[in-house]
Motif scaffolding. Sequence first.
Motif, PDB file in Angstrom:
ATOM      1  N   LEU A  39      -8.284  48.236 -60.805  1.00 35.76           N
ATOM      2  CA  LEU A  39      -7.934  48.888 -62.109  1.00 35.76           C
ATOM      3  C   LEU A  39      -6.790  49.805 -62.299  1.00 35.76           C
ATOM      4  O   LEU A  39      -6.426  50.148 -63.071  1.00 35.76           O
ATOM      5  CB  LEU A  39      -9.305  49.224 -62.686  1.00 35.76           C
ATOM      6  N   GLY A  40      -6.685  50.539 -61.023  1.00 33.39           N
ATOM      7  CA  GLY A  40      -5.838  51.506 -61.055  1.00 33.39           C
ATOM      8  C   GLY A  40      -4.475  51.009 -61.108  1.00 33.39           C
ATOM      9  O   GLY A  40      -3.568  51.411 -61.795  1.00 33.39           O
ATOM     10  N   ILE A  41      -3.981  49.987 -60.278  1.00 30.76           N
ATOM     11  CA  ILE A  41      -2.792  49.275 -60.370  1.00 30.76           C
ATOM     12  C   ILE A  41      -2.633  48.682 -61.699  1.00 30.76           C
ATOM     13  O   ILE A  41      -1.278  48.583 -62.174  1.00 30.76           O
ATOM     14  CB  ILE A  41      -2.625  48.023 -59.136  1.00 30.76           C
ATOM     15  N   SER A  42      -3.803  47.753 -62.045  1.00 34.25           N
ATOM     16  CA  SER A  42      -3.752  47.279 -63.481  1.00 34.25           C
ATOM     17  C   SER A  42      -3.109  48.064 -64.811  1.00 34.25           C
ATOM     18  O   SER A  42      -2.253  47.876 -65.181  1.00 34.25           O
ATOM     19  CB  SER A  42      -4.797  46.441 -63.894  1.00 34.25           C
ATOM     20  N   SER A  43      -3.657  49.330 -64.735  1.00 29.45           N
ATOM     21  CA  SER A  43      -3.548  50.483 -65.960  1.00 29.45           C
ATOM     22  C   SER A  43      -2.338  50.997 -65.570  1.00 29.45           C
ATOM     23  O   SER A  43      -1.846  51.415 -66.529  1.00 29.45           O
ATOM     24  CB  SER A  43      -4.790  51.288 -65.964  1.00 29.45           C
ATOM     25  N   LEU A  44      -1.720  50.826 -64.440  1.00 28.98           N
ATOM     26  CA  LEU A  44      -0.231  51.372 -64.048  1.00 28.98           C
ATOM     27  C   LEU A  44       0.683  50.701 -64.542  1.00 28.98           C
ATOM     28  O   LEU A  44       1.723  51.069 -65.074  1.00 28.98           O
ATOM     29  CB  LEU A  44      -0.260  51.554 -62.577  1.00 28.98           C
ATOM     30  N   ILE A  45       0.529  49.112 -64.703  1.00 35.02           N
ATOM     31  CA  ILE A  45       1.337  48.354 -65.271  1.00 35.02           C
ATOM     32  C   ILE A  45       1.366  48.106 -66.543  1.00 35.02           C
ATOM     33  O   ILE A  45       2.622  48.250 -67.359  1.00 35.02           O
ATOM     34  CB  ILE A  45       1.143  47.067 -64.649  1.00 35.02           C
ATOM     35  N   SER A 104      -7.152  40.251 -62.281  1.00 37.71           N
ATOM     36  CA  SER A 104      -7.143  41.434 -63.320  1.00 37.71           C
ATOM     37  C   SER A 104      -5.849  41.759 -63.662  1.00 37.71           C
ATOM     38  O   SER A 104      -5.540  42.104 -65.073  1.00 37.71           O
ATOM     39  CB  SER A 104      -7.810  42.780 -62.746  1.00 37.71           C
ATOM     40  N   ILE A 105      -4.664  42.076 -62.854  1.00 41.73           N
ATOM     41  CA  ILE A 105      -3.419  42.261 -63.204  1.00 41.73           C
ATOM     42  C   ILE A 105      -2.686  41.176 -64.009  1.00 41.73           C
ATOM     43  O   ILE A 105      -2.165  41.574 -64.948  1.00 41.73           O
ATOM     44  CB  ILE A 105      -2.482  42.565 -61.835  1.00 41.73           C
ATOM     45  N   THR A 106      -2.958  39.849 -63.570  1.00 40.22           N
ATOM     46  CA  THR A 106      -2.412  38.847 -64.408  1.00 40.22           C
ATOM     47  C   THR A 106      -2.952  38.750 -65.963  1.00 40.22           C
ATOM     48  O   THR A 106      -2.366  38.631 -66.762  1.00 40.22           O
ATOM     49  CB  THR A 106      -2.779  37.162 -63.823  1.00 40.22           C
ATOM     50  N   ALA A 107      -4.438  39.196 -66.001  1.00 41.71           N
ATOM     51  CA  ALA A 107      -4.938  39.177 -67.082  1.00 41.71           C
ATOM     52  C   ALA A 107      -4.544  40.282 -67.991  1.00 41.71           C
ATOM     53  O   ALA A 107      -4.357  40.153 -69.353  1.00 41.71           O
ATOM     54  CB  ALA A 107      -6.546  39.162 -67.023  1.00 41.71           C
ATOM     55  N   ALA A 108      -4.273  41.412 -67.489  1.00 42.39           N
ATOM     56  CA  ALA A 108      -3.665  42.632 -68.379  1.00 42.39           C
ATOM     57  C   ALA A 108      -2.491  42.205 -68.805  1.00 42.39           C
ATOM     58  O   ALA A 108      -2.231  42.643 -69.937  1.00 42.39           O
ATOM     59  CB  ALA A 108      -3.737  43.809 -67.218  1.00 42.39           C
ATOM     60  N   LEU A 109      -1.741  41.578 -68.000  1.00 44.51           N
ATOM     61  CA  LEU A 109      -0.125  41.267 -68.425  1.00 44.51           C
ATOM     62  C   LEU A 109      -0.093  40.261 -69.531  1.00 44.51           C
ATOM     63  O   LEU A 109       0.819  40.304 -70.316  1.00 44.51           O
ATOM     64  CB  LEU A 109       0.543  40.581 -67.327  1.00 44.51           C
ATOM     65  N   THR A 121      -6.199  30.679 -62.778  1.00 41.97           N
ATOM     66  CA  THR A 121      -7.638  31.093 -63.215  1.00 41.97           C
ATOM     67  C   THR A 121      -7.602  31.768 -64.577  1.00 41.97           C
ATOM     68  O   THR A 121      -8.716  31.412 -65.314  1.00 41.97           O
ATOM     69  CB  THR A 121      -8.212  32.039 -62.048  1.00 41.97           C
ATOM     70  N   VAL A 122      -6.858  32.619 -64.675  1.00 41.96           N
ATOM     71  CA  VAL A 122      -6.649  33.079 -65.873  1.00 41.96           C
ATOM     72  C   VAL A 122      -6.511  32.387 -67.392  1.00 41.96           C
ATOM     73  O   VAL A 122      -7.235  32.373 -68.247  1.00 41.96           O
ATOM     74  CB  VAL A 122      -5.818  34.386 -66.276  1.00 41.96           C
ATOM     75  N   ASP A 123      -5.744  31.350 -67.247  1.00 40.10           N
ATOM     76  CA  ASP A 123      -5.404  30.489 -68.226  1.00 40.10           C
ATOM     77  C   ASP A 123      -6.550  29.540 -68.484  1.00 40.10           C
ATOM     78  O   ASP A 123      -7.050  29.371 -69.668  1.00 40.10           O
ATOM     79  CB  ASP A 123      -4.227  29.592 -67.876  1.00 40.10           C
ATOM     80  N   ASN A 154      -5.098  39.838 -71.719  1.00 39.20           N
ATOM     81  CA  ASN A 154      -6.561  39.290 -72.032  1.00 39.20           C
ATOM     82  C   ASN A 154      -7.375  40.434 -70.983  1.00 39.20           C
ATOM     83  O   ASN A 154      -7.908  40.243 -69.956  1.00 39.20           O
ATOM     84  CB  ASN A 154      -6.834  37.972 -71.101  1.00 39.20           C
ATOM     85  N   ALA A 155      -7.447  41.664 -71.876  1.00 39.28           N
ATOM     86  CA  ALA A 155      -7.915  42.762 -71.136  1.00 39.28           C
ATOM     87  C   ALA A 155      -9.497  42.524 -71.060  1.00 39.28           C
ATOM     88  O   ALA A 155     -10.073  43.063 -69.620  1.00 39.28           O
ATOM     89  CB  ALA A 155      -7.911  44.085 -71.838  1.00 39.28           C
ATOM     90  N   ASP A 156     -10.173  41.731 -71.637  1.00 37.42           N
ATOM     91  CA  ASP A 156     -11.579  41.441 -71.512  1.00 37.42           C
ATOM     92  C   ASP A 156     -12.051  40.856 -70.114  1.00 37.42           C
ATOM     93  O   ASP A 156     -12.777  40.902 -69.563  1.00 37.42           O
ATOM     94  CB  ASP A 156     -12.184  40.701 -72.551  1.00 37.42           C
ATOM     95  N   ILE A 157     -10.961  39.855 -69.647  1.00 39.92           N
ATOM     96  CA  ILE A 157     -11.189  39.118 -68.320  1.00 39.92           C
ATOM     97  C   ILE A 157     -10.864  40.446 -67.318  1.00 39.92           C
ATOM     98  O   ILE A 157     -11.545  40.571 -66.171  1.00 39.92           O
ATOM     99  CB  ILE A 157     -10.110  38.161 -68.263  1.00 39.92           C
ATOM    100  N   SER A 158      -9.615  41.292 -67.433  1.00 40.71           N
ATOM    101  CA  SER A 158      -9.301  42.086 -66.487  1.00 40.71           C
ATOM    102  C   SER A 158     -10.603  43.076 -66.204  1.00 40.71           C
ATOM    103  O   SER A 158     -10.928  43.353 -65.120  1.00 40.71           O
ATOM    104  CB  SER A 158      -8.225  42.894 -66.973  1.00 40.71           C
ATOM    105  N   VAL A 159     -11.038  43.727 -67.106  1.00 38.53           N
ATOM    106  CA  VAL A 159     -12.061  44.589 -66.729  1.00 38.53           C
ATOM    107  C   VAL A 159     -13.440  43.981 -66.356  1.00 38.53           C
ATOM    108  O   VAL A 159     -14.089  44.192 -65.543  1.00 38.53           O
ATOM    109  CB  VAL A 159     -12.408  45.701 -68.102  1.00 38.53           C
TER     110      VAL A 159
END
Length: 311
Positions: A250-256, A58-63, A187-189, A66-71
């Motif tokens: 999601l807390g950590i991901s949205s913090l980044i 989720s963090i990698t996807a957010a960075l 995985t994300v790629d 790719n928010a759709d994969i993250s959420v």
Amino acid sequence: MVFLELLLLALGFVLLVKGADWFVEGSSGIADKFGIPQLVIGLTIVAMGTSAPEAAVSITAALKGNADISVGNVVGSNILNILIILGISSVITSIAVAKTTVRYEIPIMLAITLILLAFGMTDGNLNLWEGIVLLLCFVAYLGYMFVMVKKGEMQAEEIQSSESPIWKLILMGVLGLVLIIFGSDVTVDAATALAKMFGMSERFIGLTIVALGTSLPELFTSVIAAKKGKADIAIGNIVGSNIFNILFVLGISSLIIPIKFEASFAIDCIVAVLAGIILWLCVFRKKRLTRLHGIIMLISYAIYFAYLLIK
């Protein structure tokens, strides 16, 4: 090309699962060597270990934007954890449920899923402040678990004292973290590439394939526990993992970085809430999941999957 991406996706999952295993073993062993109480280790490092793949992906996807994969990964994992993993486990054997899970943890899981839905629908994003709120709720949940374990109403994960030298534990912890980070990147790629190749949305890939891959630790743990007749730990682990996924991941991901919350995710969050309600209704009276309940859960997931395919 498709075969290569599928191979890379499978490799990413293997790296995530093995990395999480090594990271937990190494870090919990180090904590034990430094005299940190077993209770604290069990409630933090080990409990969060099975959510490490979801967090990394989720963090990698957010960075990578790719928010759709993250959420999708988090929400999809939470749906899978209940309907597929507990469904399969309870088909294998009847599962006893602790009173605290029925009274407190399942309602907490439902409440934070609704909070996620409210945050996402407010402005279409999970922003910094909402991430902080989720992490504060996470700290409060850890405090709740600590109190419940102290009162003897909840069991923490059991930790075996490691006899390995400190250098080996540090090496395992570092290698585990490296594998998690590298595995999440692969995985994300691969998932993004497959989505483009097959004309599928990143949301669909995140909710299904990636969610299943990152839920492998929970799947293996629960099914093996069911086969060994220790399935009573399965529900607590699954519900706890679902809470960790939303509050911590999601807390950590949205913090980044702010995470875009597509309107279509509202349906998936509602499905996650319905899955939790199904679980709650199944165990409310007799505090037990039976084979019939497992079949109901698996059929429910089949209906949801059919919706995703049609959508």
